[in-house]
Design an enzyme around this catalytic site. Structure first.
Site, PDB file in Angstrom:
ATOM      1  N   CYS A  77      49.100  39.477  43.319  1.00  0.00           N
ATOM      2  CA  CYS A  77      48.726  39.962  41.993  1.00  0.00           C
ATOM      3  C   CYS A  77      49.920  40.264  41.082  1.00  0.00           C
ATOM      4  CB  CYS A  77      47.904  41.242  42.103  1.00  0.00           C
ATOM      5  SG  CYS A  77      46.877  41.325  43.559  1.00  0.00           S
TER       6      CYS A  77
ATOM      7  N   ARG B 118      51.048  40.231  55.992  1.00  0.00           N
ATOM      8  CA  ARG B 118      50.383  41.517  56.209  1.00  0.00           C
ATOM      9  C   ARG B 118      50.537  41.878  57.669  1.00  0.00           C
ATOM     10  NH1 ARG B 118      44.728  40.587  52.873  1.00  0.00           N
ATOM     11  NH2 ARG B 118      45.734  40.069  50.898  1.00  0.00           N
TER      12      ARG B 118
ATOM     13  N   GLN C 293      46.851  32.240  50.595  1.00  0.00           N
ATOM     14  CA  GLN C 293      45.549  32.388  49.939  1.00  0.00           C
ATOM     15  C   GLN C 293      45.449  31.430  48.763  1.00  0.00           C
ATOM     16  OE1 GLN C 293      46.218  36.578  48.888  1.00  0.00           O
ATOM     17  NE2 GLN C 293      44.252  36.986  49.833  1.00  0.00           N
TER      18      GLN C 293
ATOM     19  N   ASP D  58      44.642  31.912  45.688  1.00  0.00           N
ATOM     20  CA  ASP D  58      44.442  33.149  44.943  1.00  0.00           C
ATOM     21  C   ASP D  58      44.544  32.907  43.441  1.00  0.00           C
ATOM     22  OD1 ASP D  58      44.088  35.801  44.575  1.00  0.00           O
ATOM     23  OD2 ASP D  58      46.050  36.431  45.331  1.00  0.00           O
TER      24      ASP D  58
ATOM     25  N   HIS E 158      44.034  35.036  39.476  1.00  0.00           N
ATOM     26  CA  HIS E 158      43.708  36.227  38.689  1.00  0.00           C
ATOM     27  C   HIS E 158      43.268  35.779  37.316  1.00  0.00           C
ATOM     28  CE1 HIS E 158      46.190  37.738  41.969  1.00  0.00           C
ATOM     29  NE2 HIS E 158      45.360  38.772  41.905  1.00  0.00           N
TER      30      HIS E 158
ATOM     31  N   LYS F 157      32.474  44.123  43.479  1.00  0.00           N
ATOM     32  CA  LYS F 157      32.910  42.799  43.952  1.00  0.00           C
ATOM     33  C   LYS F 157      31.752  42.006  44.540  1.00  0.00           C
ATOM     34  CE  LYS F 157      33.954  44.286  48.617  1.00  0.00           C
ATOM     35  NZ  LYS F 157      34.730  44.114  49.802  1.00  0.00           N
TER      36      LYS F 157
ATOM     37  N   HIS G 260      40.317  39.511  40.450  1.00  0.00           N
ATOM     38  CA  HIS G 260      41.019  38.816  41.539  1.00  0.00           C
ATOM     39  C   HIS G 260      39.971  37.940  42.209  1.00  0.00           C
ATOM     40  CE1 HIS G 260      43.931  42.343  42.000  1.00  0.00           C
ATOM     41  NE2 HIS G 260      42.881  42.948  41.496  1.00  0.00           N
TER      42      HIS G 260
HETATM   43 ZN   LIG Z   1      44.959  40.015  43.403  1.00  0.00          ZN
END
Ligand SMILES: [Zn+2]
Ligand SMILES: [Zn+2]
Length: 636
Positions: free
Chosen positions: A335, A364, A382, A384, A386, A465, A511
């Site tokens: 992010c 992680r 990911q 990913d 935004h 979410k 996200h």
């Molecule tokens: Zn994020």
């Protein structure tokens, strides 16, 4: 004596003599029901069949067919196992034995670890005890009496449990000479236990505390009948056959190494190719939907993680490094760079929505105990993105993401389920923020025309979410996509845009991932397809095989032509028996084999053979290329 009246689920009432039990109620309704009954629900609580009914209560009879039955059957089977273990190994001490999602377990303190032969003996003893039709009876004692009872039996773990409970009274369950501390409810007798299997043995610390004694945990499963048990066991066998860790090795896709570190995947050429195919697919699909591709750094200053809140809330799962007296955090999420891109210039409402996509690799720290092949790792990538948009744009953006998920799941051939998690008790953000975001998510879910579930109050404190779980060929659910609204990061990073009215406003932030972790998704794909990937995903699509060296020059020509056409092709021109080479290609689950013999050389043709052994008619190499291109069309 007097009478009592109870209410049944259909709203009707029944009058029974005072002192009547759940069983008596079932018997008063019908002999069939009395036979099928295994427990009851009285005023919402699950109870034994022998429980005496209070006047005016609402009662439901639980039979083997009820959804609640399985847990009761499994818990009773765990007691049966403990009884069998005590009969065979009197020195064993019992601890706890709950029902779990896949069956049950019981932890024992024994000097010698159980062997597979012991499991067989225990299982036989269980059969014997089940046949004996022992009554399972509940008994209530004071805490002190219960401590004395288990103390006399030498069951010090039970004594510890009761002492910790500190309750005035506790309930025990007896069957034959076996007694266990338990809340219940249980089956009325052991003969109701008809279909079970002990599955494995593992070590487990007493109370999960590694400073305390290592116990022997025996896992098993139980069902209402043999048919269901057999179906379950067959599914387990199939899952073992498809285990991505086993197939990953056999297909030479990836490996792990102690020298590198636990949970860190090493991608071999074919696995890396599989990843590349998926990543290329993702880039194309994101560009089609008006996302911008971005790339952020792997480490960012720790100060920035403090500002984002990750340092306070997620530090335990992060890796840190220090260089030139500056502390950096290795990113566990993507992010922050995306925030910085947004902030790099003044934004107008005309710039929005901004959709920033990154195949972002994150680290992680997961506990060693939860690592599992590709499904739980410490470093993963990911898909990913935004989305930063105006509040007015949120509806359309969420709808866009859901339709994106639908398209991608369709390409991979997965069914999926969606869940909405709404505002929890503790949360930040205004009522207006929450209403708008929740309505946007809800509206998009309704719009999708697919069923979905709502988990009231299960959202993150910073926004509602949607979770999307795909269903694989073994009917297992896997978390893939999430769509998360976030009210904190735009605040913490003071993101703004100038609206049409000239006012500075806060953008809304979403996200979202579609596949989630690429590593995990590949693990699921391997098991879903049992390693036999569709042609468009196969790291190797075609292998060219020679019968003898006589065909070498034509085979090389075919190989070069396929490669030039962009097919993923491999050659096997070794001086081995043809049968051996074919078997190897089949084990590698390569979709097509082109066996080049004298006939093919003479005709200047190829004869494609599927991995399942079926043959196509001979064709020119160029025709085969067209054939494959047609098959993978739509996936590129
Ligand atoms: Zn994020
Ligand atoms: Zn129990």
């Amino acid at each position: 004596m007097g009478e009592i009246t109870v209410k049944l689920p259909d709203g009707s009432e029944r009058t029974l003599p005072r002192g009547a039990s759940v069983y008596d109620l079932a018997a008063s309704i019908g002999a069939g029901l009395a036979k099928a009954a295994i427990a009851g629900r009285v005023d919402g609580d699950l109870v034994d069949l022998a429980t005496v009914l209070p006047d005016g209560s609402k009662v439901e009879i639980i039979t083997e067919k009820s959804p609640e039955a399985l847990e009761i059957i499994r818990h009773s089977t765990s007691h049966l196992m403990a009884q069998a273990v005590k009969a065979l190994f009197p020195e064993a001490k019992v601890t706890i034995g709950p029902a779990i999602e896949t069956g049950f377990y019981y932890d024992f303190d024994v000097d010698h670890p159980f062997t597979p032969e012991d499991l067989e003996k225990i299982e036989n003893k269980m059969q014997e005890l089940a046949k004996a039709n022992l009554k399972i009876e509940r008994q209530v004692l004071t805490g002190a009496d219960a401590i004395r009872l288990f103390g006399d039996l030498g069951e010090n773990y039970k004594v510890e449990l009761i002492e910790d409970l500190g309750a005035a009274t506790v309930s025990l369950y007896r069957q034959g000479d076996f007694v266990d501390l338990c809340r219940g409810p249980h089956l009325p007798s052991t003969s109701h236990i008809k279909a079970f299997k002990l599955t494995s043995i593992a070590g487990a610390y007493w109370r999960g505390d590694e400073k305390r004694k290592m116990l022997q945990r025996v896992y098993g499963t139980a069902f209402a009948d043999k048919k269901e048990l057999d179906a379950y066991l067959a599914r387990i066998e199939e899952a073992k056959r498809r285990d991505h860790r086993k197939l990953g090795k056999e297909l030479d896709l990836f490996s792990f190494s102690d020298e590198v570190g636990a949970g860190l995947v090493i991608w071999h050429p074919k696995g890396a190719m599989l990843r590349t195919i998926i990543e290329d697919f993702e880039r194309r699909e994101h560009l089609k939907r008006d996302y911008d591709i971005v790339v952020g750094p792997q480490i960012l200053k720790t100060d920035l993680w403090q500002r984002s809140g990750h340092y306070d809330n997620y530090r335990e799962n992060m890796y840190f490094t220090e260089v030139d007296e500056q502390s950096f955090g290795i990113k566990p999420m993507n992010c922050l760079s995306h925030m910085m891109i947004y902030k790099s210039r003044l934004r107008s409402y005309r710039d929005l929505p901004l959709r920033l996509f990154e195949l972002g690799t994150v680290h992680r720290h997961e506990r060693a105990g939860v690592l599992h092949g590709l499904l739980r790792v410490r470093c993963f990538t990911q898909d990913d993105a935004h989305i930063l948009c105006t509040p007015e744009q949120l509806d359309a953006e969420i709808k866009g993401v859901i339709s994106f998920v639908q398209d991608v799941m369709g390409v991979f051939g997965f069914e999926f389920e969606m869940e909405l998690s709404t505002r929890p008790e503790k949360s930040i953000g205004s009522d207006e923020d929450w209403d708008r975001a929740t309505n946007a998510l809800l509206g998009a879910l309704k719009d999708s025309g697919r069923p979905f579930e709502i988990n009231e109050g299960d959202g993150a404190f910073y926004g509602p979410k949607i979770d999307i779980k795909l269903r694989d060929s073994l009917d297992r659910r896997w978390q893939c996509a999430t769509i998360q609204c976030d009210f904190t990061l735009p605040e913490r990073f003071d993101l703004t845009y100038i609206d049409a009215d000239g006012e500075k406003k806060r953008p809304v932030m979403v996200h979202r991932v579609i596949l989630g972790s690429i590593e995990r998704f590949i693990g699921v794909l391997i098991e879903h397809f049992a390693g036999s990937f569709p042609v468009w995903l196969s790291p190797v699509q075609v292998v060219v095989l020679t019968v003898t060296d006589n065909q070498l020059s034509f085979a090389q020509q075919v190989y070069a032509e396929l490669r030039a056409a962009g097919l993923r092709v491999q050659q096997d021109f070794r001086n081995e028996k043809l049968g051996f080479k074919i078997r190897e290609a089949q084990l590698q689950k390569i979709p097509y084999m082109l066996v080049i013999g004298d006939k093919e050389v003479e005709a200047g043709m190829v004869t494609p053979r599927f991995r399942d052994g079926k043959n196509l008619d001979s064709m020119k190499c160029s025709e085969f290329i067209e054939f494959i291109e047609k098959e993978v069309k739509g996936f590129h």
